[in-house]
Design a protein around this motif. Sequence first.
Motif, PDB file in Angstrom:
ATOM      1  N   LEU A   3       0.841  -1.192   0.000  1.00 25.52           N
ATOM      2  CA  LEU A   3       0.000   0.000   0.000  1.00 25.52           C
ATOM      3  C   LEU A   3       0.882   1.250   0.000  1.00 25.52           C
ATOM      4  O   LEU A   3       1.923   1.291   0.641  1.00 25.52           O
ATOM      5  CB  LEU A   3      -0.915   0.000   1.222  1.00 25.52           C
ATOM      6  CG  LEU A   3      -1.858  -1.212   1.330  1.00 25.52           C
ATOM      7  CD1 LEU A   3      -2.676  -1.143   2.603  1.00 25.52           C
ATOM      8  CD2 LEU A   3      -2.773  -1.302   0.113  1.00 25.52           C
ATOM      9  N   CYS A   4       0.402   2.256  -0.725  1.00 30.25           N
ATOM     10  CA  CYS A   4       1.118   3.527  -0.769  1.00 30.25           C
ATOM     11  C   CYS A   4       1.250   4.090   0.641  1.00 30.25           C
ATOM     12  O   CYS A   4       0.308   4.076   1.427  1.00 30.25           O
ATOM     13  CB  CYS A   4       0.368   4.505  -1.666  1.00 30.25           C
ATOM     14  SG  CYS A   4       1.042   6.174  -1.602  1.00 30.25           S
ATOM     15  N   GLN A   5       2.447   4.573   0.937  1.00 35.55           N
ATOM     16  CA  GLN A   5       2.693   5.102   2.279  1.00 35.55           C
ATOM     17  C   GLN A   5       2.007   6.455   2.503  1.00 35.55           C
ATOM     18  O   GLN A   5       1.913   6.943   3.616  1.00 35.55           O
ATOM     19  CB  GLN A   5       4.213   5.235   2.492  1.00 35.55           C
ATOM     20  CG  GLN A   5       4.909   3.875   2.573  1.00 35.55           C
ATOM     21  CD  GLN A   5       6.353   3.911   2.073  1.00 35.55           C
ATOM     22  OE1 GLN A   5       6.850   4.957   1.695  1.00 35.55           O
ATOM     23  NE2 GLN A   5       7.006   2.759   2.061  1.00 35.55           N
ATOM     24  N   VAL A   6       1.513   7.053   1.421  1.00 37.07           N
ATOM     25  CA  VAL A   6       0.872   8.365   1.540  1.00 37.07           C
ATOM     26  C   VAL A   6      -0.656   8.264   1.423  1.00 37.07           C
ATOM     27  O   VAL A   6      -1.378   8.670   2.321  1.00 37.07           O
ATOM     28  CB  VAL A   6       1.431   9.356   0.497  1.00 37.07           C
ATOM     29  CG1 VAL A   6       0.692  10.688   0.548  1.00 37.07           C
ATOM     30  CG2 VAL A   6       2.926   9.581   0.740  1.00 37.07           C
ATOM     31  N   CYS A   7      -1.135   7.669   0.300  1.00 40.40           N
ATOM     32  CA  CYS A   7      -2.590   7.667   0.080  1.00 40.40           C
ATOM     33  C   CYS A   7      -3.243   6.327   0.423  1.00 40.40           C
ATOM     34  O   CYS A   7      -4.458   6.232   0.501  1.00 40.40           O
ATOM     35  CB  CYS A   7      -2.919   8.070  -1.356  1.00 40.40           C
ATOM     36  SG  CYS A   7      -2.468   6.816  -2.573  1.00 40.40           S
ATOM     37  N   GLY A   8      -2.443   5.265   0.598  1.00 42.65           N
ATOM     38  CA  GLY A   8      -3.011   3.983   0.993  1.00 42.65           C
ATOM     39  C   GLY A   8      -3.546   3.132  -0.143  1.00 42.65           C
ATOM     40  O   GLY A   8      -4.052   2.035   0.084  1.00 42.65           O
ATOM     41  N   ILE A  17       7.078   4.674  -7.285  1.00 39.14           N
ATOM     42  CA  ILE A  17       6.208   5.843  -7.367  1.00 39.14           C
ATOM     43  C   ILE A  17       4.762   5.357  -7.356  1.00 39.14           C
ATOM     44  O   ILE A  17       4.384   4.498  -8.138  1.00 39.14           O
ATOM     45  CB  ILE A  17       6.458   6.646  -8.676  1.00 39.14           C
ATOM     46  CG1 ILE A  17       7.947   6.990  -8.865  1.00 39.14           C
ATOM     47  CG2 ILE A  17       5.590   7.897  -8.722  1.00 39.14           C
ATOM     48  CD1 ILE A  17       8.489   8.054  -7.955  1.00 39.14           C
ATOM     49  N   CYS A  18       3.928   5.944  -6.506  1.00 41.19           N
ATOM     50  CA  CYS A  18       2.511   5.574  -6.460  1.00 41.19           C
ATOM     51  C   CYS A  18       1.815   6.122  -7.699  1.00 41.19           C
ATOM     52  O   CYS A  18       1.979   7.283  -8.043  1.00 41.19           O
ATOM     53  CB  CYS A  18       1.879   6.159  -5.207  1.00 41.19           C
ATOM     54  SG  CYS A  18       0.083   5.981  -5.184  1.00 41.19           S
ATOM     55  N   ARG A  19       1.043   5.265  -8.365  1.00 41.13           N
ATOM     56  CA  ARG A  19       0.397   5.744  -9.584  1.00 41.13           C
ATOM     57  C   ARG A  19      -0.871   6.547  -9.284  1.00 41.13           C
ATOM     58  O   ARG A  19      -1.428   7.176 -10.155  1.00 41.13           O
ATOM     59  CB  ARG A  19       0.132   4.603 -10.569  1.00 41.13           C
ATOM     60  CG  ARG A  19      -1.022   3.699 -10.253  1.00 41.13           C
ATOM     61  CD  ARG A  19      -1.369   2.836 -11.455  1.00 41.13           C
ATOM     62  NE  ARG A  19      -0.348   1.835 -11.727  1.00 41.13           N
ATOM     63  CZ  ARG A  19      -0.386   0.577 -11.275  1.00 41.13           C
ATOM     64  NH1 ARG A  19      -1.407   0.171 -10.570  1.00 41.13           N
ATOM     65  NH2 ARG A  19       0.566  -0.267 -11.553  1.00 41.13           N
ATOM     66  N   PHE A  20      -1.313   6.540  -8.031  1.00 43.13           N
ATOM     67  CA  PHE A  20      -2.504   7.310  -7.681  1.00 43.13           C
ATOM     68  C   PHE A  20      -2.154   8.730  -7.247  1.00 43.13           C
ATOM     69  O   PHE A  20      -2.727   9.698  -7.725  1.00 43.13           O
ATOM     70  CB  PHE A  20      -3.287   6.599  -6.574  1.00 43.13           C
ATOM     71  CG  PHE A  20      -3.835   5.273  -7.014  1.00 43.13           C
ATOM     72  CD1 PHE A  20      -5.030   5.213  -7.722  1.00 43.13           C
ATOM     73  CD2 PHE A  20      -3.141   4.107  -6.752  1.00 43.13           C
ATOM     74  CE1 PHE A  20      -5.523   3.983  -8.152  1.00 43.13           C
ATOM     75  CE2 PHE A  20      -3.629   2.874  -7.183  1.00 43.13           C
ATOM     76  CZ  PHE A  20      -4.830   2.823  -7.882  1.00 43.13           C
ATOM     77  N   CYS A  21      -1.186   8.844  -6.337  1.00 47.98           N
ATOM     78  CA  CYS A  21      -0.876  10.178  -5.833  1.00 47.98           C
ATOM     79  C   CYS A  21       0.521  10.638  -6.251  1.00 47.98           C
ATOM     80  O   CYS A  21       0.939  11.735  -5.924  1.00 47.98           O
ATOM     81  CB  CYS A  21      -1.013  10.227  -4.316  1.00 47.98           C
ATOM     82  SG  CYS A  21       0.261   9.290  -3.447  1.00 47.98           S
ATOM     83  N   ALA A  22       1.246   9.783  -6.990  1.00 47.61           N
ATOM     84  CA  ALA A  22       2.565  10.123  -7.540  1.00 47.61           C
ATOM     85  C   ALA A  22       3.623  10.392  -6.466  1.00 47.61           C
ATOM     86  O   ALA A  22       4.668  10.955  -6.758  1.00 47.61           O
ATOM     87  CB  ALA A  22       2.482  11.310  -8.493  1.00 47.61           C
TER      88      ALA A  22
END
Length: 147
Positions: A3-8, A17-22
């Motif tokens: 899971l993304c450490q920022v947006c989950g 790099i998270c493809r949802f929140c970059a």
Amino acid sequence: MILCQVCGNEISMGSLICRFCASEQQDHLLPKSPFLQKTVNLERGRPSAETALRRLTLEIGTAKREGIRLLTLIHGYGSSGKGGVIREECRKSLDYMRLRKEICDYIPGEEYSSKAGPAKALVRRYPQLSQDKNLKINNPGITVVIL
Ligand SMILES: [Zn+2]
């Protein structure tokens, strides 16, 4: 699953790099998975572009089942002739597979350098990769696929 450490949202293994929140992921927080590498020569036997592409699809399927994380494709190059066509067609197919999330990403050999760009991030995540001699030669005849 990571899971993304920022947006989950869920991010794919191997991606920093998270493809949802970059947002860039702190790689020391990501779970480590065994790192397996494989090289496939698509030029072997001097195939037609069509045959080479079929081999590409098969090899990617096999590599995924084997748990390979990094697949190095040798397709050759050239401004004209078969090598150039296979390279171009391979990368078109890889673009499509990346869109469909069948592969995580790919790095053209000429951009595959431990000094910059996505390969640099990859080496940071997988230090054992720094042994890869392709990182030092800017080889346009290969493409590195991250599965
Ligand atoms: Zn995110």
